[in-house]
Design a protein around this motif. Structure first.
Motif, short mmCIF file in Angstrom:
data_model
loop_
_atom_site.label_atom_id
_atom_site.label_comp_id
_atom_site.label_asym_id
_atom_site.label_seq_id
_atom_site.Cartn_x
_atom_site.Cartn_y
_atom_site.Cartn_z
N UNK A 1 0.66 -1.52 -0.27
CA UNK A 1 0.19 -0.12 0.33
C UNK A 1 0.77 0.95 0.29
N UNK A 2 2.07 1.38 -0.99
CA UNK A 2 2.71 1.77 -0.86
C UNK A 2 2.76 3.54 -2.02
N UNK A 3 1.78 2.87 -3.41
CA UNK A 3 1.95 3.99 -4.16
C UNK A 3 1.50 5.00 -4.05
N UNK A 4 0.36 5.46 -3.32
CA UNK A 4 -0.06 7.01 -2.80
C UNK A 4 1.53 7.63 -2.68
N UNK B 1 4.40 8.42 -4.76
CA UNK B 1 3.98 9.31 -6.07
C UNK B 1 4.24 10.69 -5.26
N UNK B 2 4.87 10.97 -3.96
CA UNK B 2 5.64 11.83 -2.90
C UNK B 2 7.12 11.70 -3.32
N UNK C 1 3.00 2.46 -14.17
CA UNK C 1 3.09 3.40 -14.13
C UNK C 1 3.38 4.23 -12.77
N UNK C 2 4.16 4.92 -13.10
CA UNK C 2 5.21 6.02 -11.49
C UNK C 2 4.06 6.55 -10.78
N UNK C 3 3.72 6.60 -9.46
CA UNK C 3 3.03 7.69 -9.40
C UNK C 3 3.44 9.39 -9.69
N UNK C 4 4.81 9.12 -9.17
CA UNK C 4 5.96 10.08 -9.05
C UNK C 4 5.10 11.25 -10.47
N UNK C 5 4.94 10.27 -11.65
CA UNK C 5 4.73 11.00 -13.20
C UNK C 5 3.89 11.51 -13.32
N UNK C 6 2.35 10.95 -12.16
CA UNK C 6 0.92 11.03 -12.50
C UNK C 6 0.96 11.52 -11.25
N UNK C 7 1.35 12.82 -10.26
CA UNK C 7 0.68 13.16 -9.36
C UNK C 7 -0.02 14.25 -9.69
#
Lengths: 219, 219
Positions: free
Chosen positions: B174-177, B180-181, B212-218
């Motif tokens: 559960x670390x994906x959100x 993103x940071x 998908x990398x959540x950092x690039x889709x923040x």
């Protein structure tokens, strides 16, 4: 000869080590840490002793030790007790302090292309600090070697000496004049209080060696 | 459950570890170091991530790392090269840095009566840092245990994972959100440059995992 970094606190043991190392390593560098010691006298002593030994001294700030707290020797306002810490250890105990000191010393030595470290750790005296034991120091040397991929040797010339034997070693390596400027007293005063555990341990060593303590006869 | 201290840098690996640890240890504490990182973004990221994880964060100043110098990642004015250090190591190498971090973490854990430490060290990725290897971490755990006379366990959940496996683990815990940071880019910018070795390693991991990398889709 190989170069070395000698840890220096301004105290009796590290002063003896510094002169022991002088005959064995070149270039020799001394390293002291400024971690907000309650007694600034310690760093002043280190400076005088290194000047007498003609060894360049680096003083690195290491405030993380103060920030970690938990030791009566760091900062002000805490009463020192002979035994108030966990498991009967004196509450001057900063857990793993020598591990931290030697890790930083090794990183500094790496910059200088130096592989030898000297520390005045001793398991013979009664303080019981686990980070002074030979087993700990050996494990740490191995860890640093692995962690830096770089040969690291840690020399502990006092490890198995009694305080009296350390006094005799100090005579042998020409450290007596410098010992007149070393600092031991927990109270941080000069002349030393003579009453605290550190003063008493030091006095016992000189008495058993049959040598007058130059600190008490400083001219 | 036992308590634990998780080292946190604001990066991808330590963020994944933090969420891995959340399900396994209580109380869980996060520890980050302020050593004058060139990119203050890293500590900002650590703060946001710990808030999302609802894990209290302690930031300890560790300026000794900056004072030791020798690393292009610390301070400003030095150009980062992919490989300019000793023995072909990237010159972002601070010798024994993880040894220092974990030693301080262990001393802090001791104050909290905590015996478990978590670090995102990984020997699978290609950086080659010797202080990330399992053998080093095992030797250090032994050293700290001896040096503090106190049980110390160091957990390294990512040690043998590929970057792609770490991405899948991050999904699982559960670390994906929070990812993103997280901060990865050597250039210290957002959006990340995409060109530096750190960005490329991260991108490869997400691509191989098919996530998908959540950092690039923040958002």
């Amino acid at each position: 000869m190989d170069g070395a970094v000698c840890l220096t606190s301004g105290g009796q043991d590290s002063t003896t080590c510094l002169f022991w190392a002088k005959a064995r390593f070149a270039p020799l560098r001394a390293l002291a840490f400024d971690y907000g010691q309650r007694h600034r006298l310690e760093l002043d002593a280190a400076r005088v002793i290194c000047a007498l030994a003609e060894v360049p001294l680096t003083v690195l700030p290491l405030m993380i030790l103060r920030d970690l707290g938990g030791s009566a020797l760091i900062g002000s306002g805490t009463t020192i007790q002979a035994s108030g810490g966990r498991d009967g250890l004196p509450n001057t105990f900063v857990p793993g302090r020598n591990v931290l000191f030697l890790t930083v010393a090794a990183a500094l030595a790496y910059q200088y292309d130096i592989h030898d470290l000297i520390i005045g750790a001793c398991e013979t005296d009664s303080s019981g600090y686990p980070d002074c034991r030979a087993q700990t120091i050996q494990a740490l040397a191995q860890t640093l070697q692995l962690g830096m991929d770089y040969a690291v040797r840690i020399h502990t010339p006092l490890m198995h000496l009694t305080k009296a034997q350390t006094v005799l070693l100090a005579q042998e390596v020409g450290a007596m004049e410098a010992l007149g400027h070393s600092h031991t007293c927990y109270e941080g005063c000069y002349p030393p209080c003579g009453q605290c555990p550190a003063c008493q341990l030091r006095a016992r060593g000189f008495a058993e060696a049959g040598v007058p303590d130059p600190l008490l006869h400083r001219t």
